[in-house]
Design a protein around this motif. Structure first.
Motif, PDB file in Angstrom:
ATOM      1  N   MET A  43       0.742  -1.038   0.136  1.00 25.97           N
ATOM      2  CA  MET A  43      -0.175   0.025  -0.009  1.00 25.97           C
ATOM      3  C   MET A  43       0.799   1.307  -0.234  1.00 25.97           C
ATOM      4  O   MET A  43       0.487   2.167  -0.797  1.00 25.97           O
ATOM      5  CB  MET A  43      -0.979  -0.007   1.305  1.00 25.97           C
ATOM      6  CG  MET A  43      -1.842   1.143   1.404  1.00 25.97           C
ATOM      7  SD  MET A  43      -3.005   1.046   0.114  1.00 25.97           S
ATOM      8  CE  MET A  43      -4.088   2.380   0.341  1.00 25.97           C
ATOM      9  N   THR A  44       1.843   1.301   0.621  1.00 23.13           N
ATOM     10  CA  THR A  44       2.770   2.402   0.963  1.00 23.13           C
ATOM     11  C   THR A  44       3.444   2.610  -0.374  1.00 23.13           C
ATOM     12  O   THR A  44       3.772   3.965  -0.816  1.00 23.13           O
ATOM     13  CB  THR A  44       3.800   2.523   1.932  1.00 23.13           C
ATOM     14  OG1 THR A  44       4.571   1.310   1.713  1.00 23.13           O
ATOM     15  CG2 THR A  44       2.973   2.281   3.289  1.00 23.13           C
ATOM     16  N   SER A  45       3.800   1.574  -1.339  1.00 22.83           N
ATOM     17  CA  SER A  45       4.440   1.647  -2.279  1.00 22.83           C
ATOM     18  C   SER A  45       3.587   2.666  -3.280  1.00 22.83           C
ATOM     19  O   SER A  45       4.245   3.284  -4.364  1.00 22.83           O
ATOM     20  CB  SER A  45       4.889   0.160  -3.090  1.00 22.83           C
ATOM     21  OG  SER A  45       3.743  -0.251  -3.395  1.00 22.83           O
ATOM     22  N   PHE A  46       2.246   2.433  -3.458  1.00 21.35           N
ATOM     23  CA  PHE A  46       1.380   3.206  -4.243  1.00 21.35           C
ATOM     24  C   PHE A  46       1.239   4.723  -3.827  1.00 21.35           C
ATOM     25  O   PHE A  46       0.963   5.615  -4.587  1.00 21.35           O
ATOM     26  CB  PHE A  46      -0.065   2.721  -4.164  1.00 21.35           C
ATOM     27  CG  PHE A  46      -0.073   1.259  -4.750  1.00 21.35           C
ATOM     28  CD1 PHE A  46       0.036   1.176  -6.161  1.00 21.35           C
ATOM     29  CD2 PHE A  46      -0.405   0.276  -4.107  1.00 21.35           C
ATOM     30  CE1 PHE A  46       0.013  -0.252  -6.576  1.00 21.35           C
ATOM     31  CE2 PHE A  46      -0.526  -1.026  -4.673  1.00 21.35           C
ATOM     32  CZ  PHE A  46      -0.410  -1.282  -5.928  1.00 21.35           C
ATOM     33  N   LEU A  47       1.755   5.180  -2.528  1.00 19.13           N
ATOM     34  CA  LEU A  47       1.493   6.339  -2.055  1.00 19.13           C
ATOM     35  C   LEU A  47       2.889   7.043  -2.568  1.00 19.13           C
ATOM     36  O   LEU A  47       2.878   8.323  -2.409  1.00 19.13           O
ATOM     37  CB  LEU A  47       1.418   6.531  -0.622  1.00 19.13           C
ATOM     38  CG  LEU A  47      -0.026   6.112  -0.256  1.00 19.13           C
ATOM     39  CD1 LEU A  47      -0.149   5.956   1.198  1.00 19.13           C
ATOM     40  CD2 LEU A  47      -1.138   6.789  -0.838  1.00 19.13           C
ATOM     41  N   ILE A  48       3.915   6.288  -2.488  1.00 20.56           N
ATOM     42  CA  ILE A  48       5.360   7.145  -2.751  1.00 20.56           C
ATOM     43  C   ILE A  48       5.306   7.916  -4.050  1.00 20.56           C
ATOM     44  O   ILE A  48       5.904   8.876  -4.092  1.00 20.56           O
ATOM     45  CB  ILE A  48       6.278   6.076  -2.716  1.00 20.56           C
ATOM     46  CG1 ILE A  48       6.709   5.345  -1.226  1.00 20.56           C
ATOM     47  CG2 ILE A  48       7.957   6.692  -3.027  1.00 20.56           C
ATOM     48  CD1 ILE A  48       7.552   4.317  -1.053  1.00 20.56           C
ATOM     49  N   ALA A  49       4.829   7.264  -5.195  1.00 26.36           N
ATOM     50  CA  ALA A  49       4.831   7.891  -6.366  1.00 26.36           C
ATOM     51  C   ALA A  49       4.319   9.167  -6.513  1.00 26.36           C
ATOM     52  O   ALA A  49       4.821  10.288  -6.964  1.00 26.36           O
ATOM     53  CB  ALA A  49       4.468   7.101  -7.404  1.00 26.36           C
ATOM     54  N   PRO A  50       3.029   9.285  -5.962  1.00 24.75           N
ATOM     55  CA  PRO A  50       2.206  10.467  -5.929  1.00 24.75           C
ATOM     56  C   PRO A  50       2.833  11.597  -4.891  1.00 24.75           C
ATOM     57  O   PRO A  50       2.904  12.562  -5.337  1.00 24.75           O
ATOM     58  CB  PRO A  50       0.792  10.278  -5.529  1.00 24.75           C
ATOM     59  CG  PRO A  50       0.647   9.009  -5.668  1.00 24.75           C
ATOM     60  CD  PRO A  50       1.913   8.202  -5.652  1.00 24.75           C
ATOM     61  N   ALA A  51       3.515  11.219  -3.940  1.00 24.55           N
ATOM     62  CA  ALA A  51       4.318  11.974  -2.876  1.00 24.55           C
ATOM     63  C   ALA A  51       5.437  12.606  -3.662  1.00 24.55           C
ATOM     64  O   ALA A  51       5.458  14.077  -3.535  1.00 24.55           O
ATOM     65  CB  ALA A  51       4.314  11.393  -1.672  1.00 24.55           C
ATOM     66  N   VAL A  52       6.195  11.853  -4.256  1.00 24.33           N
ATOM     67  CA  VAL A  52       7.334  12.284  -5.213  1.00 24.33           C
ATOM     68  C   VAL A  52       6.916  13.267  -6.320  1.00 24.33           C
ATOM     69  O   VAL A  52       7.497  14.325  -6.321  1.00 24.33           O
ATOM     70  CB  VAL A  52       8.079  11.254  -5.687  1.00 24.33           C
ATOM     71  CG1 VAL A  52       9.071  11.695  -6.487  1.00 24.33           C
ATOM     72  CG2 VAL A  52       8.687  10.428  -4.644  1.00 24.33           C
ATOM     73  N   ALA A  53       6.025  12.993  -6.832  1.00 21.67           N
ATOM     74  CA  ALA A  53       5.351  14.031  -7.834  1.00 21.67           C
ATOM     75  C   ALA A  53       4.809  15.161  -7.281  1.00 21.67           C
ATOM     76  O   ALA A  53       5.053  16.340  -7.975  1.00 21.67           O
ATOM     77  CB  ALA A  53       4.367  13.236  -8.796  1.00 21.67           C
ATOM     78  N   ALA A  54       4.205  15.061  -6.017  1.00 23.01           N
ATOM     79  CA  ALA A  54       3.873  16.452  -5.652  1.00 23.01           C
ATOM     80  C   ALA A  54       4.736  17.326  -5.082  1.00 23.01           C
ATOM     81  O   ALA A  54       4.856  18.534  -5.180  1.00 23.01           O
ATOM     82  CB  ALA A  54       2.946  16.105  -4.249  1.00 23.01           C
ATOM     83  N   LEU A  55       5.933  16.637  -4.568  1.00 25.02           N
ATOM     84  CA  LEU A  55       7.091  17.403  -4.178  1.00 25.02           C
ATOM     85  C   LEU A  55       7.788  18.155  -5.299  1.00 25.02           C
ATOM     86  O   LEU A  55       8.221  19.228  -5.391  1.00 25.02           O
ATOM     87  CB  LEU A  55       8.120  16.411  -3.221  1.00 25.02           C
ATOM     88  CG  LEU A  55       7.963  16.054  -2.009  1.00 25.02           C
ATOM     89  CD1 LEU A  55       8.631  14.992  -1.486  1.00 25.02           C
ATOM     90  CD2 LEU A  55       7.718  17.145  -1.053  1.00 25.02           C
ATOM     91  N   ILE A  56       7.867  17.497  -6.515  1.00 21.44           N
ATOM     92  CA  ILE A  56       8.420  18.024  -7.738  1.00 21.44           C
ATOM     93  C   ILE A  56       7.910  19.150  -7.989  1.00 21.44           C
ATOM     94  O   ILE A  56       8.419  20.282  -8.376  1.00 21.44           O
ATOM     95  CB  ILE A  56       8.622  17.098  -8.814  1.00 21.44           C
ATOM     96  CG1 ILE A  56       9.568  15.867  -8.308  1.00 21.44           C
ATOM     97  CG2 ILE A  56       9.193  17.515 -10.182  1.00 21.44           C
ATOM     98  CD1 ILE A  56       9.845  14.710  -9.005  1.00 21.44           C
TER      99      ILE A  56
END
Length: 66
Positions: free
Chosen positions: A1-14
């Motif tokens: 589940m957390t692996s699905f949240l990492i990509a959107p979090a990284v995109a939001a930070l960028i």
């Protein structure tokens, strides 16, 4: 589940970092108006007076200070 949240979090930070860079550039390019120049002049004068007062206090005996 957390692996699905990492990509959107990284995109939001960028996206957030890019937005911050663009906003800073835009603020630097803004031409100062009369009020801005007046405020900066007074602030600079006040900082200069404060710095000179501190330097003078360093050389004045404690008994003669205000």
């Amino acid at each position: 589940m957390t692996s699905f949240l990492i990509a959107p979090a990284v995109a939001a930070l960028i996206v957030a970092a890019g937005t911050v860079v663009l906003v800073r550039r835009d603020r630097r390019r803004m031409a100062p108006d009369a009020d801005t120049l007046r405020i900066e002049t007074r602030a600079t004068r006040g900082m200069r007076e404060t710095r000179l007062r501190v330097l003078a206090d360093r050389h004045m005996p404690v008994s003669r200070r205000e």
